[in-house]
Design an enzyme around this catalytic site. Structure first.
Site, PDB file in Angstrom:
ATOM      1  N   ASP A   1      49.718  51.011  38.632  1.00 18.77           N
ATOM      2  CA  ASP A   1      48.689  50.084  39.080  1.00 18.77           C
ATOM      3  C   ASP A   1      48.291  50.459  40.502  1.00 18.77           C
ATOM      4  O   ASP A   1      49.146  50.709  41.342  1.00 18.77           O
ATOM      5  CB  ASP A   1      49.167  48.635  39.041  1.00 18.77           C
ATOM      6  N   THR A   2      46.994  50.521  40.729  1.00 17.89           N
ATOM      7  CA  THR A   2      46.462  50.899  42.035  1.00 17.89           C
ATOM      8  C   THR A   2      45.755  49.705  42.654  1.00 17.89           C
ATOM      9  O   THR A   2      44.959  49.039  41.989  1.00 17.89           O
ATOM     10  CB  THR A   2      45.481  52.080  41.892  1.00 17.89           C
TER      11      THR A   2
END
Length: 189
Positions: free
Chosen positions: A73-74
């Protein structure tokens, strides 16, 4: 890397798929819809790691002994504000206006999960944007529709090409996967 393992990328991101393919890692894709809310008291790096581990937890019970799931997840952070994926043109405009002429940090949390082991880590990159005009922001949003991108932009897209002055850290982390760290972790996983 242990090529006797079956690697699974739990992401629809074409950028993550491209990066793992370029790494030469054989993998398949499995995707589930996962709620991406997080406890509000978490710090920025903790949010990225929490979301990656949270996504992986949905696969825990169905993994075979030889499988390793890779989730990521960014998040994009401007000061203490986390800029998620924009809902519409107006929100994307607000985010890109906030980022214009400033530096911000991009955190990507990654979880590697097998039946027997779990490793969670993150990488951080500082991105410096030049001042963007309203016309450039509108052009980008209208033509590239960055509604699936944290912070409303992709470093590999037009806005990244014309707007990013410099990057401190991994470019690939900004694209959504710190490939160098994934490789290092898989060597010992």
């Amino acid at each position: 890397m242990n090529l006797t393992k079956k690697y699974i990328l739990a992401s629809n991101s074409p950028r993550r798929k491209e990066l793992l393919t370029n790494l030469g890692l054989p993998f398949e894709i499995r995707v589930k819809e996962v709620d991406e809310t997080y406890p509000p008291e978490l710090g920025r790096a903790e949010v990225a790691e929490y979301l990656a581990a949270h996504k992986a937890s949905f696969y825990q019970d169905e993994l075979e002994q030889d499988e390793v799931i890779i989730t990521a997840d960014t998040i994009v952070c401007l000061d203490e504000t986390i800029l998620n994926k924009p809902y519409d043109h107006a929100q994307a405009t607000r985010m890109l206006t906030m980022l214009s002429g400033r530096s911000h940090e991009v955190y990507t949390g990654v979880c590697l999960l097998s039946k027997d082991k779990s490793v969670v880590f993150h990488d951080v990159t500082t991105v410096h944007f030049r001042d963007l005009t309203r016309e450039e922001i509108d052009f980008y949003i209208n033509h590239y529709k960055p509604f699936d991108k944290a912070g409303s932009y992709g470093a590999q897209d037009w806005l990244g090409l014309v707007g990013i002055e410099r990057i401190e850290g991994s470019y690939f982390n900004v694209m959504g996967l710190p490939v160098h760290r994934v490789y290092e972790e898989l060597l010992v996983f």
